[in-house]
Design a protein around this motif. Structure first.
Motif, PDB file in Angstrom:
ATOM      1  N   VAL A  29      14.540 -33.585 -62.056  1.00  0.00           N
ATOM      2  CA  VAL A  29      13.494 -33.797 -60.898  1.00  0.00           C
ATOM      3  C   VAL A  29      14.151 -32.891 -59.812  1.00  0.00           C
ATOM      4  N   THR A  30      13.322 -31.978 -59.241  1.00  0.00           N
ATOM      5  CA  THR A  30      13.663 -31.263 -57.984  1.00  0.00           C
ATOM      6  C   THR A  30      13.222 -31.823 -56.812  1.00  0.00           C
ATOM      7  N   SER A  31      13.645 -31.156 -55.484  1.00  0.00           N
ATOM      8  CA  SER A  31      13.446 -31.830 -54.239  1.00  0.00           C
ATOM      9  C   SER A  31      13.670 -33.244 -53.909  1.00  0.00           C
ATOM     10  N   ALA A  32      14.771 -33.878 -54.606  1.00  0.00           N
ATOM     11  CA  ALA A  32      14.854 -35.350 -54.461  1.00  0.00           C
ATOM     12  C   ALA A  32      15.717 -35.715 -53.338  1.00  0.00           C
ATOM     13  N   PRO A  33      15.656 -36.753 -52.649  1.00  0.00           N
ATOM     14  CA  PRO A  33      16.531 -36.938 -51.429  1.00  0.00           C
ATOM     15  C   PRO A  33      18.057 -37.028 -52.038  1.00  0.00           C
ATOM     16  N   ALA A  34      18.717 -36.674 -51.061  1.00  0.00           N
ATOM     17  CA  ALA A  34      20.252 -37.051 -51.351  1.00  0.00           C
ATOM     18  C   ALA A  34      20.742 -38.165 -50.537  1.00  0.00           C
ATOM     19  N   GLU A  35      21.879 -38.620 -50.992  1.00  0.00           N
ATOM     20  CA  GLU A  35      22.355 -39.965 -50.101  1.00  0.00           C
ATOM     21  C   GLU A  35      22.796 -39.328 -48.737  1.00  0.00           C
TER      22      GLU A  35
END
Ligand code: PXL
Length: 339
Positions: free
Chosen positions: A229-235
């Motif tokens: 999954v691309t463009s996912a939020p990071a912490e």
């Protein structure tokens, strides 16, 4: 320094990576990196690439062919449509090639062609989904693999021409794949999740880092061995994540990098192509994903540094060397699940 000289200088100066350090078969050790990289390729991989070709704006085959060629693979296009420009350009014209796909496949069967990977992206009609599914069944083998990039939308919305039927069909196609590479929006549509939080806004709006990780694992439940999954939020604020799950190993990986304040159509195609080329070359899932993230990140940085029309896509021509060199500053870290 003129553009060509600068590019050549950079390609020549990159340090040799481990891929090219294993002996040069009598040729000069200081060969430019691309030549050295290609010298090592003795087993040319063939990929059937099922995407549209957009005349203007870097997307689909216009992106997949150079990326995979730069990784030493032979690309065999099965075009789904010819567009004047990709569909984010207002007024684009499209020539649907649905009726021409099966005759091409029939000829490939007559020729006895065998492919090392079957790779689909943008599909222009529901009927194409059926043709591609049958193609996967017929040309799929024990020793090749299927990659489905379920190109449907971005930033919380579907692309023009995509509808619920296409989403349903893509779900089915993903079930036939070994590798799927949706962006966060496409992952939400595939899983039937709420995407309005992300509508038109930053891709990751309304979805937490933990939720995106769960989505990535859930996608593998649809059938694929690897879901990415691309463009996912990071912490961490200011960073963006790419997630990769290996269903057989039960391992989830996260590749984070700085979130650059730009986004270009076609980067998903470039990413999926780079992952496909890496896996064909024998890279592991985390290696292939880290390389693809590195390539896209460098591409976005180079594009932002030039005068450009964002709709025209990422200046990938300037960063194709990233596909052959050592990956720097980008790592895949294992994610501890159930934390
Ligand atoms: O990059 C995905 C893509 C592929 N093909 C066409 C598109 C798009 C995205 O806009 O319009 C025709």
């Amino acid at each position: 320094m003129p553009f060509f000289q600068e590019t050549t200088r950079r390609i020549c100066l990159f340090s040799m990576n481990e891929f090219i350090s294993g002996g040069m078969g009598g040729r000069d050790e200081k060969l430019p990196i691309f030549a050295a990289f290609m010298d090592k390729i003795t087993d040319m991989k063939k990929i059937a690439a099922i995407h549209d070709i957009s005349g203007y704006g870097r997307a689909s085959l216009t992106v997949a062919i150079p990326v995979l060629s730069a990784m030493g693979c032979q690309v065999c296009p099965l075009p789904t449509a010819v567009l004047s420009a990709h569909s984010e350009y207002p007024g684009f014209r499209s020539l649907d090639l649905t009726d021409h796909m099966q005759p091409i496949i029939d000829h490939w069967r007559e020729l006895g062609l065998r492919f090392d990977a079957l790779y689909s992206g943008y599909l222009a009609s529901g009927r194409q989904l059926d043709i591609v599914e049958r193609f996967f069944v017929e040309f799929g083998r024990e020793d090749n693999f299927v990659v489905v990039d379920p190109v449907m939308g971005d930033r919380g919305v579907l692309y023009p021409g995509m509808d619920a039927g296409m989403v349903e069909g893509m779900r089915r196609l993903c079930g036939r794949a070994k590798v799927v590479t949706p962006n966060l929006t496409e992952a939400a549509f595939l899983l039937g999740r709420e995407v309005c939080g992300a509508r038109g806004a930053g891709v990751s709006a309304g979805v937490s880092a933990r939720e995106a990780e769960e989505w990535c694992v859930e996608l593998a439940g649809m059938g694929p061995e690897y879901s990415i999954v691309t463009s996912a939020p990071a912490e961490e604020p200011g960073r963006i994540a790419t997630l990769a799950y290996d269903r057989r190993e039960g391992k989830l990986w996260r590749v984070c990098c700085e979130e650059l304040p730009a986004s270009y159509p076609g980067t998903g195609d470039a990413f999926a192509s780079a992952v496909t080329g890496g896996l064909l070359r024998g890279e592991t899932l985390p290696e292939a994903v880290a390389r693809a993230v590195y390539f896209i990140h460098e591409g976005i940085r180079e594009t932002m540094a030039c005068e450009h029309d964002p709709l025209d896509g990422m200046h990938q021509e300037k960063v194709l060397h990233c596909l052959a060199e050592e990956v720097r500053g980008v790592v895949a870290e294992p994610v501890e699940r159930g934390r």
